[in-house]
Design an enzyme around this catalytic site. Structure first.
Site, PDB file in Angstrom:
ATOM      1  N   GLU A   1       0.832  -1.212   0.000  1.00  0.00           N
ATOM      2  CA  GLU A   1       0.000   0.000   0.000  1.00  0.00           C
ATOM      3  C   GLU A   1       0.867   1.263   0.000  1.00  0.00           C
ATOM      4  O   GLU A   1       0.547   2.236  -0.687  1.00  0.00           O
ATOM      5  CB  GLU A   1      -0.948   0.006   1.198  1.00  0.00           C
ATOM      6  CG  GLU A   1      -2.087  -0.995   1.091  1.00  0.00           C
ATOM      7  CD  GLU A   1      -3.050  -0.676  -0.044  1.00  0.00           C
ATOM      8  OE1 GLU A   1      -3.081   0.479  -0.502  1.00  0.00           O
ATOM      9  OE2 GLU A   1      -3.771  -1.590  -0.482  1.00  0.00           O
TER      10      GLU A   1
ATOM     11  N   TYR B   1      -6.154   6.597   4.733  1.00  0.00           N
ATOM     12  CA  TYR B   1      -6.359   5.604   3.684  1.00  0.00           C
ATOM     13  C   TYR B   1      -5.607   4.308   3.983  1.00  0.00           C
ATOM     14  O   TYR B   1      -6.173   3.209   3.945  1.00  0.00           O
ATOM     15  CB  TYR B   1      -5.926   6.131   2.304  1.00  0.00           C
ATOM     16  CG  TYR B   1      -5.801   4.974   1.342  1.00  0.00           C
ATOM     17  CD1 TYR B   1      -6.939   4.351   0.846  1.00  0.00           C
ATOM     18  CD2 TYR B   1      -4.561   4.430   1.023  1.00  0.00           C
ATOM     19  CE1 TYR B   1      -6.845   3.236   0.020  1.00  0.00           C
ATOM     20  CE2 TYR B   1      -4.454   3.323   0.211  1.00  0.00           C
ATOM     21  CZ  TYR B   1      -5.597   2.720  -0.293  1.00  0.00           C
ATOM     22  OH  TYR B   1      -5.506   1.602  -1.077  1.00  0.00           O
TER      23      TYR B   1
ATOM     24  N   ASP C   1      -9.594   5.114  -2.290  1.00  0.00           N
ATOM     25  CA  ASP C   1      -8.374   5.581  -2.944  1.00  0.00           C
ATOM     26  C   ASP C   1      -8.738   6.260  -4.266  1.00  0.00           C
ATOM     27  O   ASP C   1      -9.909   6.511  -4.557  1.00  0.00           O
ATOM     28  CB  ASP C   1      -7.400   4.420  -3.151  1.00  0.00           C
ATOM     29  CG  ASP C   1      -7.877   3.407  -4.192  1.00  0.00           C
ATOM     30  OD1 ASP C   1      -9.037   3.504  -4.658  1.00  0.00           O
ATOM     31  OD2 ASP C   1      -7.080   2.518  -4.554  1.00  0.00           O
TER      32      ASP C   1
END
Length: 349
Positions: free
Chosen positions: A47, A130, A148
């Protein structure tokens, strides 16, 4: 925001079960049903890497990182300089510094175990809203909206959003949150995959999309007109000089940038200040300075134009802030892309 049908999570999960992408950090929906759980370390690493880089490009970096540092303990024990070197090509180096700091925190303060909630994860260095939501959903099935850039686009089209996404971010998050099912991790990854493969920036393959029955954009003449683009501010230009110095042995003089600010703690050649006006060069040492044109580098908030100068320096007595490096070993230095451009312009690839 226009009214539309609630997001059909069952349809999205059915599509994902049949079409999930095979990614090196992902546990497939079939394996999830067998009880195999995602590794938070690998999910976190992916990520962070994906925040500025495509899936296709991240693959080689992810393989390299997990080969060098297969666990969070290994990454925590690595020298920061080594992590910065391996990060070259993945965007903001601040993310690499935060990555290393987070690994140290997980190893030293949490015994190598990542917190299992988005709130707990956000307490770690460099993990924002996020990333914490993505890890908590994917690894621990926390029922939290994961929003996202791909999801921004999918939801803006689904709602035929009439304003730029940044003006309705919380409304989109709320619309997604009410749809999050028990299989929160698979749902989050399914929505990401929809944005990456079906509802892409330039093409919307509406006939294959499980969200098509409720999507308002698909009823318009041009679904890809959404999301509405915000007005772009003009990027300012800054100017400066970069200096490549070589000693009698042919070694190159390098320095470490300040601990804070742009490209903090990275390696550089000496450079002037970067200002809004062109100024004459102030050379860092005596020598026969040669001009090699200039390089242009685009940062997020400004465009940088650096004039490149090089010289062979006989008197190195005043150069005590940095070190001399063998040009053949520059690959092992934590040089950001900008200063690799500088060296290449001076003839040192």
């Amino acid at each position: 925001m226009q009214s539309t049908l609630p997001i059909n999570a069952d349809a999205v999960l059915a599509w994902y079960d049949a079409h999930a992408r095979n990614l090196p950090w992902r546990v497939s929906p079939q394996d999830r049903r067998k009880g195999i759980k995602p590794d938070p370390y690998r999910v976190w690493l992916s990520e962070v890497m994906l925040q500025q880089t495509t899936v296709a490009a991240v693959g080689k970096f992810f393989a390299r990182f997990t080969s060098l540092w297969p666990t969070v303990f290994d990454l925590a024990a690595a020298p920061l300089a080594a992590v910065l070197v391996e990060w070259a090509g993945l965007g903001y180096y601040a993310r690499a510094r935060n990555l290393h700091a987070c690994a140290v925190a997980v190893a030293e303060q949490h015994g190598g175990v990542f917190p299992q909630t988005s709130a707990g994860l956000q307490a770690l260095p460099g993990i924002g809203a996020y990333t914490s939501a993505a890890i908590a959903a994917i690894c621990f099935d926390e029922r939290i909206a994961v929003l996202d850039g791909n999801l921004d686009r999918v939801l803006a089209r689904y709602c035929a959003l009439e304003v730029p996404v940044r003006e309705a971010k919380e409304e989109l998050r709320a619309a997604l949150q009410v749809a999050v099912p028990e299989r929160a991790g698979d749902f989050a990854q399914a929505m990401m995959d929809l944005g990456a493969t079906i509802c892409t920036p330039r093409v919307a393959v509406c006939m294959l999309c499980p969200l098509q029955p409720g999507c308002l954009a698909t009823r318009t003449a041009n679904p890809t007109a959404f999301p509405i683009k915000p007005e772009k501010a003009e990027r300012p230009v800054r100017y400066g000089h970069a200096f490549v110095l070589r000693d009698a042995a042919g070694d190159v003089y390098l320095e470490t940038r300040p601990d804070k600010g742009l490209l903090a703690k990275m390696t550089q050649t000496p450079t002037s200040e970067w200002t809004g006006a062109v100024a004459a060069p102030c050379y860092p040492a005596k020598g026969d300075w040669r001009h090699h044109g200039h390089v242009i580098h685009i940062f997020t908030h400004f465009r940088l134009e650096l004039d490149i100068w090089s010289a062979d320096v006989a008197d190195i007595s005043g150069l005590d802030r940095g070190w001399w490096a063998d040009p053949a070993a520059l690959g092992g230095e934590a040089l950001p892309t900008l200063f690799r451009k500088v060296l290449a312009a001076a003839g040192l690839d």
